[in-house]
Design a protein around this motif. Structure first.
Motif, PDB file in Angstrom:
ATOM      1  N   PHE A  27      33.527  46.832  29.029  1.00  0.00           N
ATOM      2  CA  PHE A  27      32.518  47.673  28.392  1.00  0.00           C
ATOM      3  C   PHE A  27      33.129  48.561  27.314  1.00  0.00           C
ATOM      4  O   PHE A  27      32.553  48.740  26.242  1.00  0.00           O
ATOM      5  CB  PHE A  27      31.832  48.559  29.441  1.00  0.00           C
ATOM      6  N   THR A  28      34.284  49.134  27.594  1.00  0.00           N
ATOM      7  CA  THR A  28      34.862  50.086  26.655  1.00  0.00           C
ATOM      8  C   THR A  28      35.643  49.413  25.534  1.00  0.00           C
ATOM      9  O   THR A  28      35.801  49.991  24.453  1.00  0.00           O
ATOM     10  CB  THR A  28      35.807  51.068  27.387  1.00  0.00           C
ATOM     11  N   GLY A  29      36.143  48.181  25.758  1.00  0.00           N
ATOM     12  CA  GLY A  29      37.013  47.553  24.773  1.00  0.00           C
ATOM     13  C   GLY A  29      36.381  46.504  23.891  1.00  0.00           C
ATOM     14  O   GLY A  29      36.864  46.238  22.790  1.00  0.00           O
ATOM     15  N   ALA A  30      35.291  45.857  24.351  1.00  0.00           N
ATOM     16  CA  ALA A  30      34.683  44.780  23.572  1.00  0.00           C
ATOM     17  C   ALA A  30      34.140  45.323  22.251  1.00  0.00           C
ATOM     18  O   ALA A  30      33.464  46.345  22.215  1.00  0.00           O
ATOM     19  CB  ALA A  30      33.558  44.121  24.364  1.00  0.00           C
ATOM     20  N   GLY A  31      34.461  44.627  21.156  1.00  0.00           N
ATOM     21  CA  GLY A  31      33.960  45.041  19.855  1.00  0.00           C
ATOM     22  C   GLY A  31      34.678  46.221  19.256  1.00  0.00           C
ATOM     23  O   GLY A  31      34.181  46.855  18.329  1.00  0.00           O
ATOM     24  N   THR A  32      35.857  46.531  19.777  1.00  0.00           N
ATOM     25  CA  THR A  32      36.664  47.626  19.235  1.00  0.00           C
ATOM     26  C   THR A  32      37.999  47.052  18.753  1.00  0.00           C
ATOM     27  O   THR A  32      38.415  45.983  19.202  1.00  0.00           O
ATOM     28  CB  THR A  32      36.946  48.699  20.293  1.00  0.00           C
ATOM     29  N   PRO A  33      38.667  47.736  17.826  1.00  0.00           N
ATOM     30  CA  PRO A  33      39.972  47.237  17.376  1.00  0.00           C
ATOM     31  C   PRO A  33      40.978  47.073  18.508  1.00  0.00           C
ATOM     32  O   PRO A  33      41.808  46.180  18.477  1.00  0.00           O
ATOM     33  CB  PRO A  33      40.419  48.320  16.382  1.00  0.00           C
ATOM     34  N   LEU A  34      40.872  47.925  19.533  1.00  0.00           N
ATOM     35  CA  LEU A  34      41.782  47.814  20.673  1.00  0.00           C
ATOM     36  C   LEU A  34      41.571  46.488  21.390  1.00  0.00           C
ATOM     37  O   LEU A  34      42.501  45.719  21.609  1.00  0.00           O
ATOM     38  CB  LEU A  34      41.569  48.974  21.633  1.00  0.00           C
ATOM     39  N   GLY A  35      40.340  46.227  21.808  1.00  0.00           N
ATOM     40  CA  GLY A  35      39.966  44.916  22.320  1.00  0.00           C
ATOM     41  C   GLY A  35      40.628  44.485  23.604  1.00  0.00           C
ATOM     42  O   GLY A  35      40.698  43.297  23.898  1.00  0.00           O
ATOM     43  N   GLN A  36      41.118  45.443  24.403  1.00  0.00           N
ATOM     44  CA  GLN A  36      41.761  45.092  25.675  1.00  0.00           C
ATOM     45  C   GLN A  36      40.692  45.155  26.765  1.00  0.00           C
ATOM     46  O   GLN A  36      40.126  46.202  27.040  1.00  0.00           O
ATOM     47  CB  GLN A  36      42.891  46.084  25.964  1.00  0.00           C
ATOM     48  N   LEU A  37      40.393  44.010  27.399  1.00  0.00           N
ATOM     49  CA  LEU A  37      39.229  43.895  28.273  1.00  0.00           C
ATOM     50  C   LEU A  37      39.574  43.737  29.747  1.00  0.00           C
ATOM     51  O   LEU A  37      38.666  43.657  30.574  1.00  0.00           O
ATOM     52  CB  LEU A  37      38.372  42.692  27.835  1.00  0.00           C
ATOM     53  N   ALA A  38      40.844  43.682  30.094  1.00  0.00           N
ATOM     54  CA  ALA A  38      41.233  43.421  31.485  1.00  0.00           C
ATOM     55  C   ALA A  38      41.526  44.713  32.222  1.00  0.00           C
ATOM     56  O   ALA A  38      41.979  45.700  31.644  1.00  0.00           O
ATOM     57  CB  ALA A  38      42.461  42.509  31.533  1.00  0.00           C
ATOM     58  N   ALA A  39      41.286  44.697  33.527  1.00  0.00           N
ATOM     59  CA  ALA A  39      41.530  45.871  34.367  1.00  0.00           C
ATOM     60  C   ALA A  39      42.801  45.739  35.175  1.00  0.00           C
ATOM     61  O   ALA A  39      43.379  46.742  35.594  1.00  0.00           O
ATOM     62  CB  ALA A  39      40.346  46.096  35.311  1.00  0.00           C
ATOM     63  N   CYS A  40      43.247  44.495  35.431  1.00  0.00           N
ATOM     64  CA  CYS A  40      44.303  44.264  36.425  1.00  0.00           C
ATOM     65  C   CYS A  40      45.514  43.597  35.794  1.00  0.00           C
ATOM     66  O   CYS A  40      45.373  42.571  35.116  1.00  0.00           O
ATOM     67  CB  CYS A  40      43.783  43.350  37.528  1.00  0.00           C
ATOM     68  N   PHE A  41      46.688  44.147  36.059  1.00  0.00           N
ATOM     69  CA  PHE A  41      47.935  43.568  35.581  1.00  0.00           C
ATOM     70  C   PHE A  41      48.985  43.656  36.694  1.00  0.00           C
ATOM     71  O   PHE A  41      48.965  44.583  37.497  1.00  0.00           O
ATOM     72  CB  PHE A  41      48.457  44.328  34.356  1.00  0.00           C
ATOM     73  N   VAL A  42      49.888  42.695  36.696  1.00  0.00           N
ATOM     74  CA  VAL A  42      51.083  42.774  37.543  1.00  0.00           C
ATOM     75  C   VAL A  42      52.283  42.499  36.658  1.00  0.00           C
ATOM     76  O   VAL A  42      52.303  41.515  35.903  1.00  0.00           O
ATOM     77  CB  VAL A  42      51.020  41.773  38.714  1.00  0.00           C
ATOM     78  N   LEU A  43      53.269  43.382  36.739  1.00  0.00           N
ATOM     79  CA  LEU A  43      54.483  43.246  35.943  1.00  0.00           C
ATOM     80  C   LEU A  43      55.692  43.066  36.853  1.00  0.00           C
ATOM     81  O   LEU A  43      55.780  43.700  37.903  1.00  0.00           O
ATOM     82  CB  LEU A  43      54.692  44.486  35.067  1.00  0.00           C
ATOM     83  N   PRO A  44      56.636  42.210  36.451  1.00  0.00           N
ATOM     84  CA  PRO A  44      57.841  42.008  37.271  1.00  0.00           C
ATOM     85  C   PRO A  44      58.845  43.128  37.019  1.00  0.00           C
ATOM     86  O   PRO A  44      58.901  43.714  35.932  1.00  0.00           O
ATOM     87  CB  PRO A  44      58.384  40.672  36.765  1.00  0.00           C
ATOM     88  N   ILE A  45      59.633  43.460  38.035  1.00  0.00           N
ATOM     89  CA  ILE A  45      60.748  44.403  37.884  1.00  0.00           C
ATOM     90  C   ILE A  45      61.999  43.729  38.431  1.00  0.00           C
ATOM     91  O   ILE A  45      62.112  43.504  39.638  1.00  0.00           O
ATOM     92  CB  ILE A  45      60.524  45.723  38.648  1.00  0.00           C
TER      93      ILE A  45
END
Length: 872
Positions: free
Chosen positions: A97-115
């Motif tokens: 809702f907040t990212g669609a149609g904006t220059p930022l355009g990041q639409l995902a809520a969930c990430f997992v990063l390796p350490i």
């Protein structure tokens, strides 16, 4: 409304005008205000630069626009998405809702990063991952990490001849960094830290959040293996071990413990413990304050769709989305409350259509998402597996409608049948998209590989015995279709937290949870004025009407239900209504777990659910729930004992000793002894957070030190919350003393305490009254002996006026007729505060937005039932 050119300047990408024939969305005023506050874009002046309907159109169009590459009719698809969204039949996660149609355009809520165990050379080393996570959090995403690859605390670092910091030390580094970053510009970042149960530092990890004011930006979970649970069952020893960091292979091979062992890296055993003692420590800490949660690693990896790419090690912050390194997922929820058919039935065809369109929407989101360009691995990982996470919200609403009791055997089967239907049609749609657009690129070697098909259809935990009119499903046919065409998405279903979107959608039950209460105080923003409405479940009220209960009696029932949220102890409620209209506290922990397991069977990822225990639940109760969840195939479990955090404040050393004395051998057990020591220093938060806005009263009084202005602000429940005192000029000693008195009074009011704030303020006023100084001002009853005495007099006056105000409101409320059937009471509609003598439903912590004690743990998240605030 501003022009399109102006809107573009204000940070929105060009969007064609919304077609005039598209319907407006029907929302309650509260839902509309939440949407405006959370999702509607604002211009440079801080004012909305689009309407709610334009916001929905912006999202629908910019998600649909990616279908140009498949020669689809973009405007037709955008209309389809708009109607799906504005009908409230489906909502995506908040970043869409907040990212669609904006220059930022990041639409995902969930990430997992390796350490990885590296300080600077590795692309996924400790501080490179911290940098990547910070960039993700700035876009509104939450991160999950497994700290299990980091060497144990105190082990030798050969390159520097120093000692390793260890997982918990670096967890604290991450937590401090994230505390300085506002997620998406609106809230603190949400994170999950995971540590394997066989890591040498696991005992320190289990208790690292005993002090609830430490590590505040992370949820924590212990990664449990089947071997550990069997060791607990068999009362065996358990090795805490780690790969030999001095082995030449250690630096050459990156991966999990199993991958390192497979590559020939030897293991070093640091310590042996009794498995039951370690399990007991986990359970006791979870009973203490809800953390750590537990993630069942082997259960997750048994259904890992791409085992050839990675083993699963961690989840997103709320625990429902297992992801590989750098993977992310766009989530969305079908609103079951919008799929009622007449006569207590389910509109299965409408549900099928919603699932089909929602699945296409989420696959388009994978394509439309701009991810975070500075972390290119995110886009690569997302396109490789094309994970989507379609779930549900409003399950409790649908069960009320169908007359099914949540938690019962009937309820478990109902939930399973609904989720099976959703999963089945999501997969059919994913196969159809594979025909049109191609399968996910990593399908070769996956469980869906047509040359080595390892995926088998999901099965219910028990045979179905009931018929709710659901159309048949043919899993064998679907297997053949996947063999022929492949499938577009490696994973399709997840049941996520639905904090804000469920509030907007008007659900009584968030996600797959039961309703938390049938009646409570809800705040509504009416053109800047805070109105307090007595909310009652519309379905509950309709059931009372259908049962022939007269309006006056219905009003009386609602008032009784307001006391604790449940109707179970209200004698005048018919038994059949009591059977169906249960809330979270009416459902046993075992029933909660069995409901979770019944749905898990048809969710290829996992689900956010909290197993709520009543006050008085024992450590053994929690242990039983953990064992049951593992046995039934759940992929994780989060528990919360009602009031557990507050009980830590109230429980004394003598109480703890009495508990020890009641043990079987009448001597302290090690784990309990540790908890006793904890209770000497652990306190629930130092003070309650300040809401965004408060109403207040300002008084003036002449004192020997000059005129003083004293402001008392109240929270949503008409309780004093803070005091400001202004006298003389800033920088003077008098001003400093005034500020000091105000700060101390405010601190006393905001301390977590079983004593209501008004009583605390009365005691404080009594202490200030009569304090004499070098001179007095005035005579007789108008005499003010000192600045503290003047403050005390004003506080006394405020408390008297407050009591009269509440009595007046009580009298007025008693004279007002009930507003029939709409879930709101007329006195509240006029903006009155709740009448004195009527106990508000105080079932949680204070909300930082509205000030009500209505923030509860649910769906592995924290949310406010009063105003819709959510940390998800």
């Amino acid at each position: 409304m501003q022009t399109q050119q102006q809107i573009t300047k204000n940070g929105l990408l060009p969007t064609p005008p919304r077609p005039k024939d598209l319907p407006k969305v029907e929302l309650t005023e509260n839902a509309r205000q939440v949407l405006i506050r959370r999702y509607v874009r604002r211009g440079d002046d801080g004012k909305p630069c689009e309407s709610v309907e334009d916001m929905f159109w912006r999202v629908a169009y910019h998600v649909a626009r990616v279908e140009e590459q498949w020669d689809s009719d973009v405007m037709s698809r955008a209309r389809e998405f708009y109607i799906l969204l504005t009908s409230k039949k489906f909502f995506p996660n908040s970043p869409t809702f907040t990212g669609a149609g904006t220059p930022l355009g990041q639409l995902a809520a969930c990430f997992v990063l390796p350490i990885n165990d590296d300080m600077g050379r590795d692309a996924s080393g400790i501080f490179q991952t911290l940098r990547d996570a910070a960039l993700i959090q700035q876009t509104g995403g939450g991160n999950g990490f497994s700290f299990s690859r980091l060497r144990p605390k105190g082990s030798m670092v050969k390159s520097s001849a120093g000692q390793a910091t260890g997982p918990v030390g670096f967890l604290r580094v991450y937590d401090h960094a994230f505390g300085e970053i506002a997620q998406g510009g609106t809230r603190r970042g949400a994170n999950m830290a995971v540590l394997r149960v066989d890591h040498p530092d696991v005992e320190e990890f289990i208790t690292c959040k005993t002090d609830e004011n430490a590590i505040t930006n992370f949820n924590i979970s212990v990664g449990i293996t089947d071997d550990f649970m069997r060791a607990v069952e068999n009362d065996e020893e358990w090795e805490l071990r780690f790969p030999d960091v001095h082995s030449p292979l250690y630096r050459q091979v990156k991966g999990t413990l199993e991958q390192l062992v497979e590559a020939g890296v030897p293991l070093v055993t640091y310590k042996k413990v009794r498995a039951r003692d370690l399990f007991d420590k986990i359970v006791r800490q979870a009973h203490h304050n809800g953390e750590p949660g537990v993630l069942f690693l082997d259960a997750a990896n048994r259904s890992n769709p791409v085992p050839h790419l990675y083993p699963l090690e961690a989840t997103n912050p709320c625990g429902e989305q297992w992801l590989g390194p750098y993977e992310n997922c766009c989530l969305g929820s079908v609103n079951l409350a919008q799929h009622f058919a007449p006569d207590g039935k389910v509109d299965w065809e409408a549900l099928r259509q919603s699932v089909v369109t929602a699945t296409r929407f989420l696959d388009d989101v994978v394509e439309a998402n701009q991810y975070v360009p500075a972390v290119p691995q995110l886009k690569e990982a997302a396109h490789r597996a094309r994970r989507i996470g379609l779930g549900i919200m409003g399950l409790a609403d649908l069960m009320y409608h169908c007359g099914v009791r949540y938690g019962s055997p009937e309820g478990q089967e109902f939930a399973a049948q609904v989720m099976e239907f959703v999963r089945y049609h999501a997969m059919i749609t994913s196969v159809e998209m594979a025909k049109e657009r191609g399968p996910f690129p990593a399908i070769k070697g996956s469980i869906y590989d047509s040359e080595n098909m390892r995926w088998s259809p999901p099965r219910p935990l028990f045979p179905y015995e009931r018929d709710w009119g659901r159309p048949a499903v043919d899993w064998d046919w679907l297997v053949d279709q996947i063999r022929i065409h492949g499938i577009r998405n490696a994973a399709q279903t997840t049941i996520a937290p639905t904090g804000t979107i469920a509030t907007v959608a008007g659900c009584e039950g968030y996600g797959c949870e039961p309703a938390f209460a049938l009646a409570y105080i809800r705040h509504v923003n009416d053109n800047g004025k805070d109105l307090q409405l007595t909310y009652a479940s519309p379905q509950f009220e309709q059931a009372l009407i259908k049962a022939g209960i007269e309006p006056e009696k219905r009003q009386e029932i609602i008032e009784q239900v307001m006391l604790e949220g449940s109707c179970q102890r209200v004698e005048s409620v018919p038994e059949e209504i009591k059977r169906v209209f249960v809330v979270s506290g009416d459902i046993t922990a075992e029933e909660h777990v069995r409901m979770q397991a019944a749905m898990q069977a048809f969710v290829d990822n996992s689900l956010s659910k909290t197993i709520n225990f009543p006050e008085g639940a024992t450590v053994e109760d929690v242990a039983i729930a953990y064992h049951l969840a593992w046995k039934l195939g759940c992929k994780g479990i989060t528990v919360y004992v009602t009031g557990s955090r507050e009980k830590v404040v109230l429980e004394t050393l003598s109480t703890a000793k009495k508990k020890q004395a009641g043990s079987e051998e009448e001597k302290p057990q090690p784990a309990l002894a540790e908890k006793v020591e904890d209770q000497l220093t652990i306190w629930h938060e130092t003070k309650k957070p300040r809401p965004r806005y408060l109403t207040g009263f300002t008084y003036s009084i002449d004192t020997p030190l000059g005129k003083a202005f004293i402001t008392v602000n109240e929270n949503g429940g008409s309780q004093p919350f803070e005091v400001f005192i202004n006298t003389a000029k800033a920088g003077s000693d008098t001003a400093a003393v005034s500020e000091a008195i105000g700060r101390l009074l405010s601190y006393i009011l905001r301390l977590a305490s079983p004593i209501e704030p008004a009583r605390r303020l009365r005691e404080a006023a009594n202490q200030l009254l009569g304090i004499g100084g070098g001179r007095s001002l005035g005579f007789g009853p108008n005499r003010v002996r000192s600045l503290p005495d003047g403050v005390g007099q004003i506080l006394d006056e405020y408390l008297q006026i407050r009591a009269e105000r509440l009595v007046s409101q009580q009298d007025k409320a008693n004279k007002e007729p009930a507003a029939p059937g709409n879930g709101h009471r007329s006195a509240a509609e006029k903006g009155d505060t709740p009448p004195v003598g009527q106990k508000l439903l105080r079932f949680g912590d204070l909300c930082p937005e509205c000030g009500e004690a209505a923030v509860i743990n649910e769906e592995g998240c924290r949310k406010c039932y009063a105003c819709g605030y959510s940390e998800c």
